[in-house]
Design a protein around this motif. Structure first.
Motif, PDB file in Angstrom:
ATOM      1  N   THR A 122      47.137  35.189  43.355  1.00 29.52           N
ATOM      2  CA  THR A 122      46.005  36.104  43.475  1.00 29.52           C
ATOM      3  C   THR A 122      46.480  37.549  43.474  1.00 29.52           C
ATOM      4  O   THR A 122      45.775  38.447  42.988  1.00 29.52           O
ATOM      5  CB  THR A 122      45.201  35.849  44.759  1.00 29.52           C
ATOM      6  OG1 THR A 122      46.007  36.100  45.910  1.00 29.52           O
ATOM      7  CG2 THR A 122      44.677  34.418  44.800  1.00 29.52           C
ATOM      8  N   LYS A 123      47.670  37.773  43.994  1.00 29.95           N
ATOM      9  CA  LYS A 123      48.215  39.141  43.994  1.00 29.95           C
ATOM     10  C   LYS A 123      48.675  39.547  42.595  1.00 29.95           C
ATOM     11  O   LYS A 123      48.501  40.699  42.182  1.00 29.95           O
ATOM     12  CB  LYS A 123      49.352  39.234  45.002  1.00 29.95           C
ATOM     13  CG  LYS A 123      48.899  38.966  46.449  1.00 29.95           C
ATOM     14  CD  LYS A 123      50.046  38.946  47.419  1.00 29.95           C
ATOM     15  CE  LYS A 123      49.558  38.821  48.859  1.00 29.95           C
ATOM     16  NZ  LYS A 123      48.791  37.574  49.094  1.00 29.95           N
ATOM     17  N   GLY A 136      43.763  42.552  35.963  1.00 25.90           N
ATOM     18  CA  GLY A 136      42.420  43.117  36.047  1.00 25.90           C
ATOM     19  C   GLY A 136      41.425  42.324  36.856  1.00 25.90           C
ATOM     20  O   GLY A 136      40.218  42.560  36.735  1.00 25.90           O
ATOM     21  N   SER A 137      41.896  41.400  37.702  1.00 27.49           N
ATOM     22  CA  SER A 137      40.956  40.527  38.404  1.00 27.49           C
ATOM     23  C   SER A 137      41.353  40.340  39.865  1.00 27.49           C
ATOM     24  O   SER A 137      42.538  40.274  40.200  1.00 27.49           O
ATOM     25  CB  SER A 137      40.887  39.161  37.713  1.00 27.49           C
ATOM     26  OG  SER A 137      39.956  38.320  38.366  1.00 27.49           O
ATOM     27  N   TYR A 138      40.338  40.263  40.710  1.00 21.62           N
ATOM     28  CA  TYR A 138      40.503  39.931  42.128  1.00 21.62           C
ATOM     29  C   TYR A 138      39.811  38.601  42.406  1.00 21.62           C
ATOM     30  O   TYR A 138      38.669  38.390  41.971  1.00 21.62           O
ATOM     31  CB  TYR A 138      39.843  40.981  43.021  1.00 21.62           C
ATOM     32  CG  TYR A 138      40.619  42.250  43.250  1.00 21.62           C
ATOM     33  CD1 TYR A 138      41.149  42.561  44.491  1.00 21.62           C
ATOM     34  CD2 TYR A 138      40.802  43.164  42.215  1.00 21.62           C
ATOM     35  CE1 TYR A 138      41.845  43.741  44.704  1.00 21.62           C
ATOM     36  CE2 TYR A 138      41.497  44.349  42.410  1.00 21.62           C
ATOM     37  CZ  TYR A 138      42.010  44.630  43.662  1.00 21.62           C
ATOM     38  OH  TYR A 138      42.700  45.805  43.870  1.00 21.62           O
ATOM     39  N   SER A 157      35.087  32.941  43.532  1.00 19.84           N
ATOM     40  CA  SER A 157      34.810  33.462  42.201  1.00 19.84           C
ATOM     41  C   SER A 157      35.742  34.647  41.982  1.00 19.84           C
ATOM     42  O   SER A 157      36.567  34.969  42.853  1.00 19.84           O
ATOM     43  CB  SER A 157      33.341  33.879  42.058  1.00 19.84           C
ATOM     44  OG  SER A 157      33.046  34.963  42.921  1.00 19.84           O
ATOM     45  N   PHE A 158      35.589  35.298  40.843  1.00 19.58           N
ATOM     46  CA  PHE A 158      36.526  36.352  40.485  1.00 19.58           C
ATOM     47  C   PHE A 158      35.763  37.603  40.051  1.00 19.58           C
ATOM     48  O   PHE A 158      34.744  37.524  39.353  1.00 19.58           O
ATOM     49  CB  PHE A 158      37.462  35.890  39.371  1.00 19.58           C
ATOM     50  CG  PHE A 158      38.355  34.771  39.808  1.00 19.58           C
ATOM     51  CD1 PHE A 158      39.638  35.026  40.249  1.00 19.58           C
ATOM     52  CD2 PHE A 158      37.894  33.454  39.817  1.00 19.58           C
ATOM     53  CE1 PHE A 158      40.465  33.997  40.681  1.00 19.58           C
ATOM     54  CE2 PHE A 158      38.705  32.423  40.251  1.00 19.58           C
ATOM     55  CZ  PHE A 158      39.991  32.699  40.691  1.00 19.58           C
ATOM     56  N   ALA A 190      46.084  46.135  33.778  1.00 26.37           N
ATOM     57  CA  ALA A 190      46.333  47.346  34.555  1.00 26.37           C
ATOM     58  C   ALA A 190      45.056  47.998  35.082  1.00 26.37           C
ATOM     59  O   ALA A 190      45.084  49.149  35.497  1.00 26.37           O
ATOM     60  CB  ALA A 190      47.152  48.359  33.752  1.00 26.37           C
ATOM     61  N   ALA A 191      43.939  47.276  35.067  1.00 22.98           N
ATOM     62  CA  ALA A 191      42.745  47.810  35.730  1.00 22.98           C
ATOM     63  C   ALA A 191      42.882  47.695  37.242  1.00 22.98           C
ATOM     64  O   ALA A 191      42.137  48.340  37.982  1.00 22.98           O
ATOM     65  CB  ALA A 191      41.500  47.064  35.253  1.00 22.98           C
ATOM     66  N   CYS A 192      43.810  46.873  37.691  1.00 22.77           N
ATOM     67  CA  CYS A 192      44.137  46.724  39.111  1.00 22.77           C
ATOM     68  C   CYS A 192      45.660  46.585  39.195  1.00 22.77           C
ATOM     69  O   CYS A 192      46.356  46.597  38.185  1.00 22.77           O
ATOM     70  CB  CYS A 192      43.470  45.492  39.726  1.00 22.77           C
ATOM     71  SG  CYS A 192      41.784  45.144  39.158  1.00 22.77           S
ATOM     72  N   GLY A 193      46.212  46.465  40.401  1.00 23.81           N
ATOM     73  CA  GLY A 193      47.633  46.220  40.567  1.00 23.81           C
ATOM     74  C   GLY A 193      48.456  47.465  40.788  1.00 23.81           C
ATOM     75  O   GLY A 193      47.966  48.599  40.772  1.00 23.81           O
ATOM     76  N   ASP A 194      49.762  47.262  40.987  1.00 25.50           N
ATOM     77  CA  ASP A 194      50.704  48.341  41.306  1.00 25.50           C
ATOM     78  C   ASP A 194      51.229  48.995  40.035  1.00 25.50           C
ATOM     79  O   ASP A 194      52.424  48.953  39.713  1.00 25.50           O
ATOM     80  CB  ASP A 194      51.883  47.780  42.116  1.00 25.50           C
ATOM     81  CG  ASP A 194      51.462  47.246  43.469  1.00 25.50           C
ATOM     82  OD1 ASP A 194      50.326  47.526  43.892  1.00 25.50           O
ATOM     83  OD2 ASP A 194      52.270  46.542  44.104  1.00 25.50           O
TER      84      ASP A 194
END
Length: 564
Positions: free
Chosen positions: A38-39, A45-47, A68-69, A134-138
């Protein structure tokens, strides 16, 4: 050297963001994927989320949470073609649970996507010539930019730079194509990322580009703020502002919001190298042991801005020029029609909390679909969660206005100023970090604030209201003239005193209070503002001038014992 955080170890052994995501997606027994994955999924781009409204009931029924995501696109500068809009709209209807949502970083989120639908949704986004990597993350997140292309050719040049930085500084791992687009499987160990290495950045990194006099991207809230300097209608270059960030942890004084500070100027041809080297220094200097201290703002306060600038100039091989003068007037959106320098028109529509749904007479999702079917220009998403119907030919304005009015998209004409300038994060029921309501509470608190403001003739006074369900700052609450930051269900910190141009942080006024106490605290302040304000004086500025708030505190620094 301090021990690495667990997430650093997960990234290191992920084989460039692959992990066990493929296996987790294929597991039919659960609606979730593994905790480590999940991390890693955030980089794609998803949580992973679950419906917190149903969590307890499902526990009693001995069912797993309703997983869900959330999926987020990467759309540099918030530019969307009509063809892309139609695809994104269809995905919202086919796979998501609550329409399209415009985020505070000029992009879309889809909520409630089931695990089996995640891959086809991502694949469809890519076929529409967009991406979620890369819409999310480090990593470097979606690069935001002043969206209105109205003043000069400098606007188009500035947006082009936002798009270029987003593309060239994105992760290069082939894991994305492998997992979501049926790309060729990697054999052997992957090569490290050319910019990000094996373990990417210590935390997320945000770039925002503003074109004075508009600060509608809140440029000083960015890790790297780019202030475009327009001289005689041409883009002369950019002032660089580093170290902004909104995230805080309640009860931890070593965490705090911070505004970026300007360190110098670069010419356009120097910008790409400067941005890359700022990211690389943060990669090398950032805290990889304590994630709460891993953003660039803490790196600067730990190592010193002067030392960071010296290292930047050493890596660049040239000195930054002195910063050029600029002036910001406000950080809200400008509603209604605005004519551009080229004779085309741009219509900014207000979308409350950025949520595009059909509710009663307001058929926002359907209305925007109808616009996408006839519009020949493009759409621009804003950092204040609104949408601009951009590049409209003069002859098409009447048709656009007709669709807007027929679907209730013209609410901005009748709304109070505080409603038009309100921003709220998603919060409950899907955000796992939320402590209190935000998006769902916004209409309620706005109705009550409007009743107060109406008593004092202030419905037309532009006041920046920001709501956040937790202290992490997605809605940039620390830049609100009035801000509510969630503490627990029904309880918030009331913060006051930012300015209307995004250049001053607010401060705590009431801690951990409910709605009644919030309204009671604001009532006399509104009364004083109505009676004593100067012409054109903002609410936050008045509170400071009248002595109703203490002066801004000195800049925060990480204590020495934490730095060690």
């Amino acid at each position: 050297m301090p021990a690495l955080s667990e997430l650093e170890l997960i990234k290191d052994r992920s084989r460039q963001l692959r992990g066990g995501i493929a296996e987790g997606l294929a597991d039919p027994v659960t609606g979730a994927i593994g905790e480590d994955d999940t991390k890693l999924l955030k980089f794609h781009g998803s949580y992973q989320q679950d419906d917190r409204d149903l969590r307890e009931e499902r526990r009693r029924q001995k069912l797993e949470p309703l997983y869900s995501f959330m999926l987020r696109a990467r759309l540099p500068g918030g530019v969307v073609t009509p063809a892309q809009w139609r695809v994104f709209d269809r995905l919202a209807r086919d796979y998501a649970s609550s329409g399209l949502r415009i985020t505070t970083r000029q992009t879309f989120q889809w909520h409630g996507i089931l695990k089996r639908d995640l891959k086809p949704t991502i694949a469809a986004i890519n076929r529409a010539m967009a991406s979620t990597i890369a819409a999310c993350g480090d990593v470097l997140r979606n690069v935001v930019s002043t969206p209105l292309p109205v003043q000069s050719t400098a606007h188009a040049e500035a947006y082009a730079w936002a798009a270029r930085l987003s593309e060239e500084l994105a992760p290069k791992t082939t894991a994305y194509h492998e997992l979501w687009l049926d790309g060729e499987k990697l054999v052997g160990e992957p090569e490290p990322e050319p910019l990000y290495g094996r373990t990417y950045l210590p935390r997320k990194f945000k770039i925002g580009l503003a074109i004075p006099p508009l600060n509608d991207v809140d440029v000083f809230a960015q890790d790297l703020g780019l202030i475009a300097i327009d001289e005689d209608g041409k883009l002369a270059g950019f002032d660089l502002a580093i170290g902004g960030g909104m995230g805080v942890t309640h009860g931890d004084p070593t965490t705090y919001p911070r505004l970026a500070e300007v360190i110098g100027f670069v010419a356009p041809e120097q910008l790409r190298a400067a941005a890359e080297q700022i990211i690389s220094i943060q990669r090398d200097w950032g805290d990889r042991g304590e994630r709460k201290h891993a953003r660039l703002k803490y790196t600067l306060d730990r190592r010193g801005t002067d030392a960071f600038k010296a290292e930047l100039e050493r890596r660049l091989g040239f000195a930054l020029q002195p910063a050029r003068p600029y002036r910001f007037e406000h950080n809200g959106d400008r509603y209604g029609w605005i004519e551009g320098a080229d004779g085309r028109w741009h219509l900014t529509l207000h979308i409350e909390s950025g949520r595009l749904l059909d509710r009663g007479e307001q058929r926002l999702l359907t209305g925007m679909r109808e616009l996408a079917n006839v519009h020949t220009g493009d759409f621009r998403l804003t950092c204040n969660q609104n949408v601009i119907v951009a590049n409209v030919e003069a002859a098409d304005r009447e048709r656009i206005d007709g669709i807007v009015a027929a679907h209730g998209l013209d609410g901005y004409r009748r709304q109070s100023a505080i409603r038009r300038h309100a921003v709220a994060c998603v919060a409950l029921p899907t955000c796992g970090l939320a402590m209190a309501e935000s998006e769902r509470y916004l209409p309620t608190i706005l109705d009550k604030l409007e009743a107060q403001l109406a008593r004092y003739g202030l419905l037309d006074a532009p006041i920046l209201l920001r709501l956040s369900g937790c202290p992490n700052g997605c809605s940039r609450p620390y830049l609100g003239e009035i801000a509510l930051v969630g503490r627990a269900p029904g309880r918030y910190d009331l913060r006051l005193g930012a300015d209307f141009s995004g250049q001053r942080l607010n401060r705590l006024y009431r801690e951990n209070v409910g709605e009644a106490a919030i309204l009671e605290a604001l009532e006399p302040l509104f009364a004083r503002y109505a009676a004593e304000r100067s012409t054109g004086e903002g609410f936050g500025d008045f509170l400071l001038r009248a002595g109703l708030l203490a002066p801004p505190p000195p800049a925060r620094r990480i204590p020495a014992e934490v730095q060690a």
